[in-house]
Design an enzyme around this catalytic site. Structure first.
Site: not given
Ligand code: SUG
Length: 448
Positions: A174, A250, A371
């Site tokens: 990730e 994460h 993020c």
């Molecule tokens: O991978 N949300 C992302 C959020 C990522 C956050 N990044 C960090 N913590 N670095 C994920 O879960 C949600 C998309 C949706 O539900 O439409 C999404 O992909």
């Protein structure tokens, strides 16, 4: 030589929507099916970039991706013209259309892992695109991510790029969301801290019971090898599986570090004492003085950390030696978190100041300030070799806000994703964007 930590923020794409796609990410699940506002989302992100630039930080921009991803839908068996592919997917498999429309590439902390030149065997800055293979909608990001990063950091004398790891669960990667770097100065050798959720092959490591652990130890080790990191400059730690089951999908949802400082929650890790000792010892060998700030569960419960995204903050160096924490509005809205932050900044800790940003559109999908950014530590000559088109300036900010106003919708629901016009709007916007950011041809519609 001078060195900098440059934050490259993901520009929110025109299809930003709430698809409920990320099991284990509490915000994504609870806001599923709500109407989104892509225009507001993009402007909120740009406002953060502009504010950091105005504070004197070097700030960059990372372009969004082409969505809906028609090629991904074709690879799943939908055929005909682009409009027919979208129409069939909407009729037969709406969840696949929703996934192919996600603007999730905005969370560029997951774009890849970056090791600065002072840490790597060949003295170049190394990038490995993350395979993001835990979620289908994210697993389709890395080919374009690689092209965009290649167009931003093109000079092979300074920059080395690695393709994503094998796309299987054993190598779930990730990117920088589970990677932190400690150092005295950005241009000096540091200690890279890799946090994993589970091991694919070693059964001694406990795994969460409910939600997936996205990052494996084996993926982190492979990235460290690809980047040519030395054992002296690497520390691995496991996330506490119990917090993954509470929505910490994460490590950057429960800890953040910068310079010599790690800011973390008491429940974030397995074997915390040993991990801290290792970080301290290895950074000391690099001439640094590792410091940690532990947030006790008695002051901020894991649930409050997940709701407020206290740790998904940006910890930045101020010119006077103190540190600044960039947090989302949700931290101010939570009385316990806000009280803790007041205490932290008045207690004589390294963190002297807190700045609050409204990033609600991204937050509702589980993406906070950290993020939205990919950190790249660069020496002065390396910064000079970065494509200048992606470095934020006042004129670029003006151009990008106008571009968003011209191309983005202010409301998007699931039913809108079936509109073939959305694809045309997205392509028109991105075609113009590649000219604004001087990226060349990076999108499938520009290449094929
Ligand atoms: O991978 N949300 C992302 C959020 C990522 C956050 N990044 C960090 N913590 N670095 C994920 O879960 C949600 C998309 C949706 O539900 O439409 C999404 O992909």
């Amino acid at each position: 030589m001078k060195s900098f930590e440059v934050n490259f923020d993901g520009l929110v794409g025109p299809t930003h929507n709430y698809g409920g796609l990320s099991y284990g990410n509490v915000a994504s699940q609870s806001n599923s099916q709500q109407a989104s506002n892509p225009k507001e989302a993009a402007l909120q992100g740009l406002a953060k970039m502009k504010a950091l630039m105005d504070m004197g930080f070097v700030q960059g921009v990372l372009a969004p991706q082409e969505r809906p991803d028609v090629a991904a839908l074709r690879s799943l068996g939908f055929a005909g013209s682009d409009a027919q592919v979208i129409e069939q997917a909407a009729k037969q498999a709406m969840p696949l259309l929703v996934a192919s429309c996600s603007a999730s590439s905005m969370w560029v902390a997951n774009a890849g892992t970056v090791s600065p030149s002072a840490d790597t065997a060949d003295g170049r800055v190394h990038f490995t695109a993350a395979n993001l293979n835990c979620k289908y909608h994210r697993s389709i990001e890395h080919p374009t991510t690689s092209r965009v990063l290649g167009a931003m950091f093109a000079d092979a004398k300074h920059f080395a790029h690695h393709a994503a790891l094998p796309a299987v669960a054993q190598f779930g990667d990730e990117g920088a969301a589970n990677h932190t770097r400690f150092c005295r100065e950005y241009g000096e050798a540091g200690v890279e801290f890799f946090v994993f959720g589970r091991s694919a092959f070693d059964t001694r490591y406990p795994a969460p019971q409910k939600y997936p652990a996205r990052q494996t130890l084996e993926a982190s080790q492979a990235v460290a090898r690809l980047h040519g990191l030395s054992d002296d400059g690497v520390v691995y730690a496991q996330q506490n599986p119990a917090v993954i089951d509470q929505g910490v999908f994460h490590n950057d949802v429960i800890a953040v570090g910068n310079g010599e400082v790690l800011f973390y929650h008491e429940d974030a890790f397995q074997g915390t004492e040993q991990m801290l000792a290792e970080l301290h010892g290895k950074l000391a060998k690099r001439g640094g003085n590792f410091q940690s700030i532990c947030v006790p569960r008695s002051k901020v419960a894991v649930e409050d950390a997940v709701r407020s995204y206290l740790f998904n903050s940006q910890l930045l160096n101020r010119a006077d030696g103190g540190m600044l924490l960039i947090v989302p509005e949700e931290c101010r809205a939570n009385p316990r978190v806000w009280a803790y932050l007041q205490e932290l900044t008045s207690s004589g800790s390294a963190v002297r100041e807190v700045k609050v940003f409204d990033l609600k559109q991204s937050m509702q999908n589980g993406g906070g300030p950290a993020c939205l950014r990919l950190r790249v530590a660069l020496k002065e000559n390396e910064l000079a070799a970065v494509n200048p088109g992606v470095i934020m300036t006042a004129p670029l900010y003006g151009t990008l806000t106008q571009w968003v106003d011209k191309h983005y919708r202010d409301s998007l629901r699931e039913s809108d994703l079936a509109d073939p016009q959305l694809l045309l709007e997205c392509r028109a916007a991105l075609d113009e964007l590649t000219q604004i950011l001087k990226l060349g041809s990076v999108y499938p519609f520009q290449i094929n």
